[in-house]
Design a protein around this motif. Structure first.
Motif, PDB file in Angstrom:
ATOM      1  N   GLY A  36      89.815 122.511 139.620  1.00 27.64           N
ATOM      2  CA  GLY A  36      88.186 122.199 139.262  1.00 27.64           C
ATOM      3  C   GLY A  36      87.058 122.950 140.377  1.00 27.64           C
ATOM      4  O   GLY A  36      85.707 123.120 140.254  1.00 27.64           O
ATOM      5  N   TRP A  37      87.835 123.348 141.236  1.00 26.47           N
ATOM      6  CA  TRP A  37      86.988 124.019 142.672  1.00 26.47           C
ATOM      7  C   TRP A  37      86.460 125.496 142.704  1.00 26.47           C
ATOM      8  O   TRP A  37      85.756 126.019 143.079  1.00 26.47           O
ATOM      9  CB  TRP A  37      87.642 123.574 143.925  1.00 26.47           C
ATOM     10  CG  TRP A  37      87.707 122.397 144.421  1.00 26.47           C
ATOM     11  CD1 TRP A  37      88.218 121.096 144.261  1.00 26.47           C
ATOM     12  CD2 TRP A  37      86.754 121.898 145.619  1.00 26.47           C
ATOM     13  NE1 TRP A  37      87.779 120.236 144.955  1.00 26.47           N
ATOM     14  CE2 TRP A  37      87.025 120.503 145.914  1.00 26.47           C
ATOM     15  CE3 TRP A  37      85.937 122.530 146.608  1.00 26.47           C
ATOM     16  CZ2 TRP A  37      86.443 119.590 146.579  1.00 26.47           C
ATOM     17  CZ3 TRP A  37      85.322 121.771 147.658  1.00 26.47           C
ATOM     18  CH2 TRP A  37      85.635 120.457 147.814  1.00 26.47           C
ATOM     19  N   VAL A 128      82.174 109.328 141.363  1.00 29.77           N
ATOM     20  CA  VAL A 128      82.526 110.717 140.787  1.00 29.77           C
ATOM     21  C   VAL A 128      81.436 111.693 141.429  1.00 29.77           C
ATOM     22  O   VAL A 128      80.390 111.578 141.369  1.00 29.77           O
ATOM     23  CB  VAL A 128      82.584 110.690 139.339  1.00 29.77           C
ATOM     24  CG1 VAL A 128      82.853 112.011 138.836  1.00 29.77           C
ATOM     25  CG2 VAL A 128      83.838 109.946 138.943  1.00 29.77           C
ATOM     26  N   GLY A 129      81.872 112.694 141.757  1.00 26.29           N
ATOM     27  CA  GLY A 129      81.330 113.840 142.421  1.00 26.29           C
ATOM     28  C   GLY A 129      80.867 113.806 143.823  1.00 26.29           C
ATOM     29  O   GLY A 129      80.469 114.697 144.501  1.00 26.29           O
ATOM     30  N   GLN A 130      81.523 112.896 144.338  1.00 23.59           N
ATOM     31  CA  GLN A 130      81.525 112.634 145.726  1.00 23.59           C
ATOM     32  C   GLN A 130      82.582 113.430 146.576  1.00 23.59           C
ATOM     33  O   GLN A 130      83.598 113.284 146.331  1.00 23.59           O
ATOM     34  CB  GLN A 130      81.493 111.170 146.023  1.00 23.59           C
ATOM     35  CG  GLN A 130      81.629 110.810 147.665  1.00 23.59           C
ATOM     36  CD  GLN A 130      81.585 109.238 147.797  1.00 23.59           C
ATOM     37  OE1 GLN A 130      81.620 108.386 146.995  1.00 23.59           O
ATOM     38  NE2 GLN A 130      81.462 108.903 149.132  1.00 23.59           N
ATOM     39  N   ALA A 247      83.931 117.574 136.446  1.00 27.49           N
ATOM     40  CA  ALA A 247      83.504 116.916 137.815  1.00 27.49           C
ATOM     41  C   ALA A 247      83.330 117.998 138.449  1.00 27.49           C
ATOM     42  O   ALA A 247      82.441 118.147 139.411  1.00 27.49           O
ATOM     43  CB  ALA A 247      84.208 115.743 138.128  1.00 27.49           C
ATOM     44  N   GLY A 248      84.086 119.111 138.693  1.00 27.69           N
ATOM     45  CA  GLY A 248      84.259 120.123 139.471  1.00 27.69           C
ATOM     46  C   GLY A 248      83.176 121.038 139.131  1.00 27.69           C
ATOM     47  O   GLY A 248      82.383 121.499 140.296  1.00 27.69           O
ATOM     48  N   GLN A 249      82.834 121.220 138.027  1.00 27.32           N
ATOM     49  CA  GLN A 249      81.858 122.243 137.447  1.00 27.32           C
ATOM     50  C   GLN A 249      80.590 121.704 138.231  1.00 27.32           C
ATOM     51  O   GLN A 249      79.814 122.511 138.507  1.00 27.32           O
ATOM     52  CB  GLN A 249      81.804 122.282 135.996  1.00 27.32           C
ATOM     53  CG  GLN A 249      82.980 123.226 135.181  1.00 27.32           C
ATOM     54  CD  GLN A 249      82.614 124.443 135.436  1.00 27.32           C
ATOM     55  OE1 GLN A 249      81.711 124.979 135.917  1.00 27.32           O
ATOM     56  NE2 GLN A 249      83.549 125.437 134.994  1.00 27.32           N
ATOM     57  N   ARG A 250      80.209 120.143 137.942  1.00 32.37           N
ATOM     58  CA  ARG A 250      79.124 120.029 138.167  1.00 32.37           C
ATOM     59  C   ARG A 250      78.620 120.031 139.707  1.00 32.37           C
ATOM     60  O   ARG A 250      77.604 119.934 140.158  1.00 32.37           O
ATOM     61  CB  ARG A 250      78.843 118.369 137.560  1.00 32.37           C
ATOM     62  CG  ARG A 250      78.763 118.264 136.025  1.00 32.37           C
ATOM     63  CD  ARG A 250      78.477 116.729 135.902  1.00 32.37           C
ATOM     64  NE  ARG A 250      79.237 115.912 136.326  1.00 32.37           N
ATOM     65  CZ  ARG A 250      80.586 115.542 135.732  1.00 32.37           C
ATOM     66  NH1 ARG A 250      80.524 115.915 134.348  1.00 32.37           N
ATOM     67  NH2 ARG A 250      81.258 114.483 136.050  1.00 32.37           N
ATOM     68  N   MET A 255      79.591 121.744 146.778  1.00 30.03           N
ATOM     69  CA  MET A 255      80.563 121.983 147.523  1.00 30.03           C
ATOM     70  C   MET A 255      80.858 123.135 148.027  1.00 30.03           C
ATOM     71  O   MET A 255      81.248 123.443 149.267  1.00 30.03           O
ATOM     72  CB  MET A 255      81.909 121.724 146.532  1.00 30.03           C
ATOM     73  CG  MET A 255      81.865 120.106 146.124  1.00 30.03           C
ATOM     74  SD  MET A 255      82.074 119.071 147.129  1.00 30.03           S
ATOM     75  CE  MET A 255      80.338 118.382 147.211  1.00 30.03           C
ATOM     76  N   GLY A 256      80.446 124.290 147.407  1.00 35.48           N
ATOM     77  CA  GLY A 256      80.565 125.452 147.974  1.00 35.48           C
ATOM     78  C   GLY A 256      79.538 125.817 149.100  1.00 35.48           C
ATOM     79  O   GLY A 256      79.977 126.663 150.033  1.00 35.48           O
TER      80      GLY A 256
END
Ligand code: GMP
Length: 266
Positions: A36-37, A128-130, A247-250, A255-256
């Motif tokens: 997902g990353w 989620v998303g943290q 969740a990775g997409q969002r 994160m990047g």
């Protein structure tokens, strides 16, 4: 898995091929993007990409959401290898194959490695998303990349120095203990209660073997989990890989940016 000499020779061969294909003799730091990353990659940087299948010793990953390329980029002063996709034990690959990317990065000159992953959150308050920094791990895979054999100290495996650097970027970043299981099934609710009792905050199917191999190669490790779901039994909802990827997409852009800044300051 082969002898220590064999695995080292394979990593050296892959590093040499990588240096040639990217026209970059050595790299300083590597980032492994987990489940997902991948969408976060372009936020970190763009550059020459080499298919893992074109490099000695790599096995193309088989699970959706795991690419299979290594990108060479410049971020600030650093020459960075982005490993897009990783190999997991649950795909049927050996421990040697699982850690080949890390050993290749070390052979390519990297002194620092950032291991990212998708994980189930088990601690009260995690959402989620943290993003959560890994402070330590429980290796529950019943194996080691060092069989063969080497005694290696794992104190401060997940560099407290790098966690401090990350906190200087985002003071709200939490940290926790990651439990690494073999998979590929998710946990039962009873197993999650056991893991909580054992002191784990996050659960996943990667990272621990790579962190051990990195330490053995003298590479400083930073681990970052994205909580893609709450662990089994905590919400009453069933778990699935699609939810993990979504969740990775969002969170990809956020994160990047965090990873890019971390790479610059590391
Ligand atoms: O969706 C499965 C993938 O994401 C695997 O590669 C796991 O490492 C990771 N993952 C995400 N959430 C969980 C979870 O709740 N439990 C485990 N074991 N792995 C997870």
């Amino acid at each position: 898995t082969g002898t220590k000499q064999d695995t080292q020779a394979l990593a050296t061969a892959a590093a040499e091929a990588l240096a040639e294909r990217t026209a970059t003799a050595t790299h300083d730091l590597a980032v492994v993007l987990g489940s997902g990353w991948r969408p976060a990659a372009d936020e970190i940087g763009t550059g020459t990409e080499v298919a893992m299948s074109d490099l000695p010793g790599f096995t193309p990953p088989v699970v959706e959401g795991h690419g299979g390329a290594i990108r060479s980029i410049e971020v600030g002063e650093k020459r960075v290898l982005l490993l897009l996709g990783r190999t997991h034990r649950y795909e049927g690959h050996s421990v040697g194959q699982v850690v080949h990317g890390v050993r290749t990065a070390a052979a390519a000159g990297c002194r620092t490695i950032v291991l990212t992953n998708a994980a189930g959150g088990m601690r009260q308050g995690f959402t989620v998303g943290q993003p959560v920094m890994i402070s330590d791990h429980l290796n529950l895979t019943a194996t080691s990349p060092l069989i063969g054999a080497q005694f290696v100290d794992l104190t401060d495996l997940y560099s407290s120095r790098l966690r401090e650097v990350a906190r200087s970027i985002d003071p709200s970043l939490q940290e926790g203990v990651y439990a690494g299981l073999p998979g590929p099934h998710f946990e039962t609710p009873a197993e999650i209660r056991m893991l909580q009792t054992m002191g784990a905050d996050l659960v996943g199917m990667s990272t621990v073997l790579e962190a051990i191999a990195a330490r053995a190669a003298g590479v400083e490790v930073f681990g970052l989990s994205l909580v893609t779901n709450l662990a089994a039994g905590l919400t009453g909802e069933p778990l699935n890989h699609i939810e993990v990827l979504e969740a990775g997409q969002r969170s990809a852009a956020q994160m990047g940016k965090l990873l890019r800044e971390l790479v610059i300051r590391a």
